[in-house]
Write a protein that holds these residues in place. Structure first.
Motif, PDB file in Angstrom:
ATOM      1  N   SER A 126     -46.145  88.264  63.310  1.00  0.00           N
ATOM      2  CA  SER A 126     -47.327  88.971  62.817  1.00  0.00           C
ATOM      3  C   SER A 126     -47.537  88.709  61.331  1.00  0.00           C
ATOM      4  N   ALA A 127     -46.461  88.470  60.595  1.00  0.00           N
ATOM      5  CA  ALA A 127     -46.585  88.172  59.166  1.00  0.00           C
ATOM      6  C   ALA A 127     -45.343  87.437  58.689  1.00  0.00           C
ATOM      7  N   LEU A 128     -45.542  86.454  57.850  1.00  0.00           N
ATOM      8  CA  LEU A 128     -44.434  85.751  57.200  1.00  0.00           C
ATOM      9  C   LEU A 128     -44.593  85.961  55.707  1.00  0.00           C
ATOM     10  N   VAL A 129     -43.591  86.578  55.095  1.00  0.00           N
ATOM     11  CA  VAL A 129     -43.647  86.881  53.668  1.00  0.00           C
ATOM     12  C   VAL A 129     -42.311  86.498  53.062  1.00  0.00           C
ATOM     13  N   GLY A 162     -31.088  68.504  40.644  1.00  0.00           N
ATOM     14  CA  GLY A 162     -31.592  67.492  39.723  1.00  0.00           C
ATOM     15  C   GLY A 162     -30.930  67.628  38.365  1.00  0.00           C
ATOM     16  N   ASN A 163     -31.348  66.806  37.419  1.00  0.00           N
ATOM     17  CA  ASN A 163     -30.716  66.817  36.099  1.00  0.00           C
ATOM     18  C   ASN A 163     -31.552  67.516  35.031  1.00  0.00           C
ATOM     19  N   GLY A 164     -32.589  68.240  35.456  1.00  0.00           N
ATOM     20  CA  GLY A 164     -33.425  68.962  34.504  1.00  0.00           C
ATOM     21  C   GLY A 164     -33.961  70.245  35.108  1.00  0.00           C
ATOM     22  N   THR A 165     -34.587  71.047  34.284  1.00  0.00           N
ATOM     23  CA  THR A 165     -35.179  72.304  34.735  1.00  0.00           C
ATOM     24  C   THR A 165     -36.416  72.006  35.572  1.00  0.00           C
ATOM     25  N   ASP A 166     -36.607  72.772  36.637  1.00  0.00           N
ATOM     26  CA  ASP A 166     -37.745  72.557  37.530  1.00  0.00           C
ATOM     27  C   ASP A 166     -38.208  73.891  38.099  1.00  0.00           C
ATOM     28  N   THR A 167     -39.395  73.908  38.643  1.00  0.00           N
ATOM     29  CA  THR A 167     -39.962  75.078  39.315  1.00  0.00           C
ATOM     30  C   THR A 167     -40.341  74.646  40.728  1.00  0.00           C
ATOM     31  N   TYR A 168     -39.990  75.449  41.708  1.00  0.00           N
ATOM     32  CA  TYR A 168     -40.261  75.117  43.105  1.00  0.00           C
ATOM     33  C   TYR A 168     -41.258  76.110  43.694  1.00  0.00           C
ATOM     34  N   THR A 169     -42.249  75.576  44.376  1.00  0.00           N
ATOM     35  CA  THR A 169     -43.196  76.399  45.121  1.00  0.00           C
ATOM     36  C   THR A 169     -42.605  76.601  46.510  1.00  0.00           C
ATOM     37  N   ILE A 170     -42.597  77.837  46.970  1.00  0.00           N
ATOM     38  CA  ILE A 170     -42.026  78.123  48.284  1.00  0.00           C
ATOM     39  C   ILE A 170     -43.064  78.811  49.154  1.00  0.00           C
ATOM     40  N   GLY A 171     -43.003  78.537  50.444  1.00  0.00           N
ATOM     41  CA  GLY A 171     -43.946  79.115  51.386  1.00  0.00           C
ATOM     42  C   GLY A 171     -43.341  79.099  52.779  1.00  0.00           C
ATOM     43  N   ALA A 172     -43.998  79.734  53.706  1.00  0.00           N
ATOM     44  CA  ALA A 172     -43.519  79.806  55.089  1.00  0.00           C
ATOM     45  C   ALA A 172     -44.656  79.476  56.040  1.00  0.00           C
ATOM     46  N   THR A 173     -44.303  78.812  57.121  1.00  0.00           N
ATOM     47  CA  THR A 173     -45.286  78.448  58.139  1.00  0.00           C
ATOM     48  C   THR A 173     -44.796  78.951  59.487  1.00  0.00           C
ATOM     49  N   ASP A 174     -45.645  79.596  60.220  1.00  0.00           N
ATOM     50  CA  ASP A 174     -45.312  80.086  61.558  1.00  0.00           C
ATOM     51  C   ASP A 174     -45.243  78.883  62.501  1.00  0.00           C
ATOM     52  N   PRO A 175     -44.077  78.631  63.098  1.00  0.00           N
ATOM     53  CA  PRO A 175     -43.954  77.467  63.981  1.00  0.00           C
ATOM     54  C   PRO A 175     -44.834  77.569  65.225  1.00  0.00           C
ATOM     55  N   GLY A 176     -45.278  78.778  65.550  1.00  0.00           N
ATOM     56  CA  GLY A 176     -46.143  78.966  66.721  1.00  0.00           C
ATOM     57  C   GLY A 176     -47.616  78.939  66.353  1.00  0.00           C
ATOM     58  N   GLY A 177     -47.933  78.466  65.164  1.00  0.00           N
ATOM     59  CA  GLY A 177     -49.335  78.370  64.753  1.00  0.00           C
ATOM     60  C   GLY A 177     -49.987  79.724  64.538  1.00  0.00           C
ATOM     61  N   GLY A 178     -49.224  80.739  64.163  1.00  0.00           N
ATOM     62  CA  GLY A 178     -49.779  82.069  63.929  1.00  0.00           C
ATOM     63  C   GLY A 178     -49.660  82.977  65.128  1.00  0.00           C
TER      64      GLY A 178
END
Length: 162
Positions: free
Chosen positions: A128-131, A108-124
């Motif tokens: 055992s852990a996604l970090v 983009g053309n300006g400063t930004d902050t992005y939230t990041i996360g992970a999702t288990d494609p197998g529904g958990g």
């Protein structure tokens, strides 16, 4: 045709000429600003860009005159955009640890902050852990054992690796 009629006709012609000159000057200015090129960068968010047209003409007496339009200015809005490089696969033994390095670029053309996360494609049921951990040098190994959920402030064209 009376002198007054001739003067009004010239005035209308001159105003039309100035209006077209202004419109063309603005069109070229905006085309130059927003056309992408090999080394062109978009104007930064919240910067003010503007243009002003000038027309030179001769009045009915043959005197050269210059007319200048009003200055037109606009403030550039922030454009939010990013790229994420992440497509990959890894093989790991059951119970082992696997890292998937990712690179996020603020396009983009300006400063930004992005939230990041992970999702288990197998529904958990797959992992055992996604970090998510920071990986500043991009070597695919976490910098430390502190989980993260945001990039923090990332400038335009800034890169964040995790």
């Amino acid at each position: 045709m009376s002198h007054a009629d001739l003067t009004n006709a010239l005035r209308k012609r001159t105003l039309a000429s100035v209006t077209w000159t202004t419109a063309l000057a603005l069109a070229f200015a905006f085309a130059a600003i927003f056309t992408s090129g090999a080394n062109a960068a978009p104007p930064p968010a919240n910067s003010v860009i503007g243009n002003q047209a000038t027309a030179t003409y001769q009045d009915s007496g043959g005197t050269s005159r210059t007319a200048t339009s009003n200055l037109v200015q606009t403030t550039v809005a922030q454009v939010y955009s990013h790229t994420l490089t992440a497509s990959q696969s890894r093989i790991v033994a059951p119970g082992g640890t696997v890292y998937f390095p990712h690179t996020l670029t603020n396009t983009g053309n300006g400063t930004d902050t992005y939230t990041i996360g992970a999702t288990d494609p197998g529904g958990g049921n797959t992992f055992s852990a996604l970090v998510i951990y920071a990986d500043a040098n991009g070597d695919g190994v976490p910098d430390n054992s502190t989980p993260i959920t945001t990039t923090g402030s990332l400038a335009s064209n800034g890169v964040f690796r995790f």
